[in-house]
Design a protein around this motif. Sequence first.
Motif, PDB file in Angstrom:
ATOM      1  N   SER A 431       0.965  -1.033  -0.140  1.00 62.67           N
ATOM      2  CA  SER A 431       0.248  -0.261  -0.314  1.00 62.67           C
ATOM      3  C   SER A 431       0.807   1.466  -0.037  1.00 62.67           C
ATOM      4  N   GLN A 432       2.263   1.411   0.639  1.00 63.74           N
ATOM      5  CA  GLN A 432       2.680   2.216   0.463  1.00 63.74           C
ATOM      6  C   GLN A 432       3.928   2.268  -0.396  1.00 63.74           C
ATOM      7  N   HIS A 434       2.393   1.758  -3.430  1.00 66.32           N
ATOM      8  CA  HIS A 434       1.450   1.451  -4.689  1.00 66.32           C
ATOM      9  C   HIS A 434       1.125   3.385  -4.457  1.00 66.32           C
ATOM     10  N   ARG A 435       0.869   3.806  -3.185  1.00 64.66           N
ATOM     11  CA  ARG A 435       1.031   5.260  -2.761  1.00 64.66           C
ATOM     12  C   ARG A 435       1.712   6.149  -3.661  1.00 64.66           C
ATOM     13  N   VAL A 439       0.953   8.922  -6.429  1.00 63.98           N
ATOM     14  CA  VAL A 439       1.590  10.381  -5.916  1.00 63.98           C
ATOM     15  C   VAL A 439       2.816  11.166  -6.657  1.00 63.98           C
ATOM     16  N   GLU A 479      -5.673  13.352  -1.007  1.00 63.81           N
ATOM     17  CA  GLU A 479      -4.884  12.225  -0.161  1.00 63.81           C
ATOM     18  C   GLU A 479      -5.943  10.934   0.213  1.00 63.81           C
ATOM     19  N   SER A 480      -7.011  11.251   0.260  1.00 62.54           N
ATOM     20  CA  SER A 480      -8.249  10.089   0.584  1.00 62.54           C
ATOM     21  C   SER A 480      -8.120   8.959  -0.914  1.00 62.54           C
ATOM     22  N   VAL A 482      -6.194   8.899  -3.537  1.00 63.46           N
ATOM     23  CA  VAL A 482      -4.914   8.519  -3.358  1.00 63.46           C
ATOM     24  C   VAL A 482      -4.572   6.623  -2.217  1.00 63.46           C
ATOM     25  N   GLN A 483      -4.750   7.080  -1.546  1.00 61.64           N
ATOM     26  CA  GLN A 483      -5.514   6.428   0.357  1.00 61.64           C
ATOM     27  C   GLN A 483      -5.975   4.920  -0.436  1.00 61.64           C
ATOM     28  N   GLN A 485      -7.198   4.176  -3.163  1.00 58.87           N
ATOM     29  CA  GLN A 485      -7.269   3.473  -4.379  1.00 58.87           C
ATOM     30  C   GLN A 485      -5.997   2.924  -3.971  1.00 58.87           C
ATOM     31  N   SER A 486      -4.598   3.102  -2.989  1.00 61.77           N
ATOM     32  CA  SER A 486      -3.116   2.522  -3.273  1.00 61.77           C
ATOM     33  C   SER A 486      -3.671   1.086  -2.262  1.00 61.77           C
ATOM     34  N   THR A 487      -4.765   1.492  -1.024  1.00 57.22           N
ATOM     35  CA  THR A 487      -5.381   0.247  -0.560  1.00 57.22           C
ATOM     36  C   THR A 487      -5.769  -0.812  -1.144  1.00 57.22           C
TER      37      THR A 487
END
Length: 528
Positions: A431-432, A434-435, A439, A479-480, A482-483, A485-487
């Motif tokens: 997740s990190q 992908h974030r 970004v 930001e939310s 992106v988070q 989507q990465s999750t």
Amino acid sequence: METTENSLVEYGSRRIIITVVAVVCAMLELIDTTIVNVALNDLRGNLGATVNEIGWVITAYSLANVIIVPMTSWLSQQFGRRNYFAVSILVFTICSVLCGSATNIWQIMLYRFVQGLGGGALLVTSQTIIAESWPSEKRAVAQGIYTLGLIIGPTIGPTLGGYLIDHYSWPVIFYINVPIGIVATVLSLQYVRSPRYEQKRPANEVDWLGIILLTVGVSSLQYVLEKGQEDDWFSSKLIIILTVMAVFGIICFIWRQLNYRYPIVELRVLRNTNLRIGTILTFLIGFGLFGTTFVLPLYTQSLLGWSAFQSGILLLPGTLFVAVVVVIVSRLIQRGVSSKYLIVLGMLTFFVYGYWSYHLLTLQTGSANLYAVLFVRGLGLGLLYVPVTTMSLSTLEGKEIAQGAALTGMFRQLGGAFGVALISTFIARESQQHRVTLVSHLNQDDPTVQQRLSQLIAGFQQRGFDFLTAKQSAYAVLESSVQRQSTLLSYMDVFLWVGYLFLVSVPLVLIFVKESQRKTRVIETAGH
């Protein structure tokens, strides 16, 4: 026809009653493994516990399970299977009452640990009782029935728990065990028989050192797997110490069991090729099943906004489909279809499930699509569980059946623990990553990004925000997004890699699994 002196094969109503009691007890144990998950917030509020403390309600139960499961064969031998099984049900039932009446976190942690000691015994002893109550030529049918309990139990746990929490209160999730436990205890004392080959060992022959090494090694490993991600793994001194204790304890335990005359866990039974491969496959199934089952509610609740009850209901149709597949697979094995090729087909099906889920999951995926892919999961599980359990015990006789069941039970538990722990870490890391990638593509000079920001700012201003606050809120929304989507991408990766894990394991089955060469003895007569 009377059974032979050492045979535990049952007929007619006795077999039905014994099988039902054993399956229900196995289901109770597995339901209690997952039913608490949806009650943690209520427990935390009512018992005044912190987030870290309330996690021990689950961890204490899991620790007790992993410690007791490999010892069940030895404990049955010490106390007699009927007595041990009945007492385990009674302990589980009494502790259910105590858990429901607990007034603080420390009480419920203690009661859950003792409940786990009784519950872990139910899981493995039930499998042994069912296997020995059916004739060898119908063992696939027996294992199919047992498999239904293994799959249905963890599935209905969250659904049942969510319903009871929504309509009643958290103690009810424990109290529902009581009437079932009382009836099961009475029936087990009346119908379950202890094998004649079980002989109690003198106290001076009990492997107390082995018990200590097993407890230290397995409980340390379980804690590391449960809490490693939460404590940031090896940046924690406690995790480092417990990892050393786990490695030391398990290595010394294995050495002790292979060299001591009266081991508490008969590891030498792993000389049997089918059992050895079966334990590996059982670990793999536990890893894949518990790992993906762990991710699915996270996806539906955190990203799709479903309730715990809705997430539980999602799994029910696929689970009912497993029951149909299990019946068919059991009959196919009984008619001579190779377990090896059914296992291969199940692994390929589970790969399809993982690969399809990877491409299916989005932030707008509908329930209809999820139901479809879970039917594929059900097909894979049905094709895997019965052949693997049947194959694992197919060439074992007498007390080796109980020993083999204990080992496969332990590896199933460890596979689930490894699956949840490694997948939790994988999700956090992926997740990190992908974030960071997402970004890097959000360039403020990009017209699309600028347009989206302008729309968000305008929307917040229309709701009465000043420009600065509206701008900050717009960035928070991005930001939310992106988070989320990465999750989502990390969840997708889990399904893909679990699918690949099953795919690459196919050669292991094709090369090493051997069909039983033992001729099946005809135990039943035409009259039965």
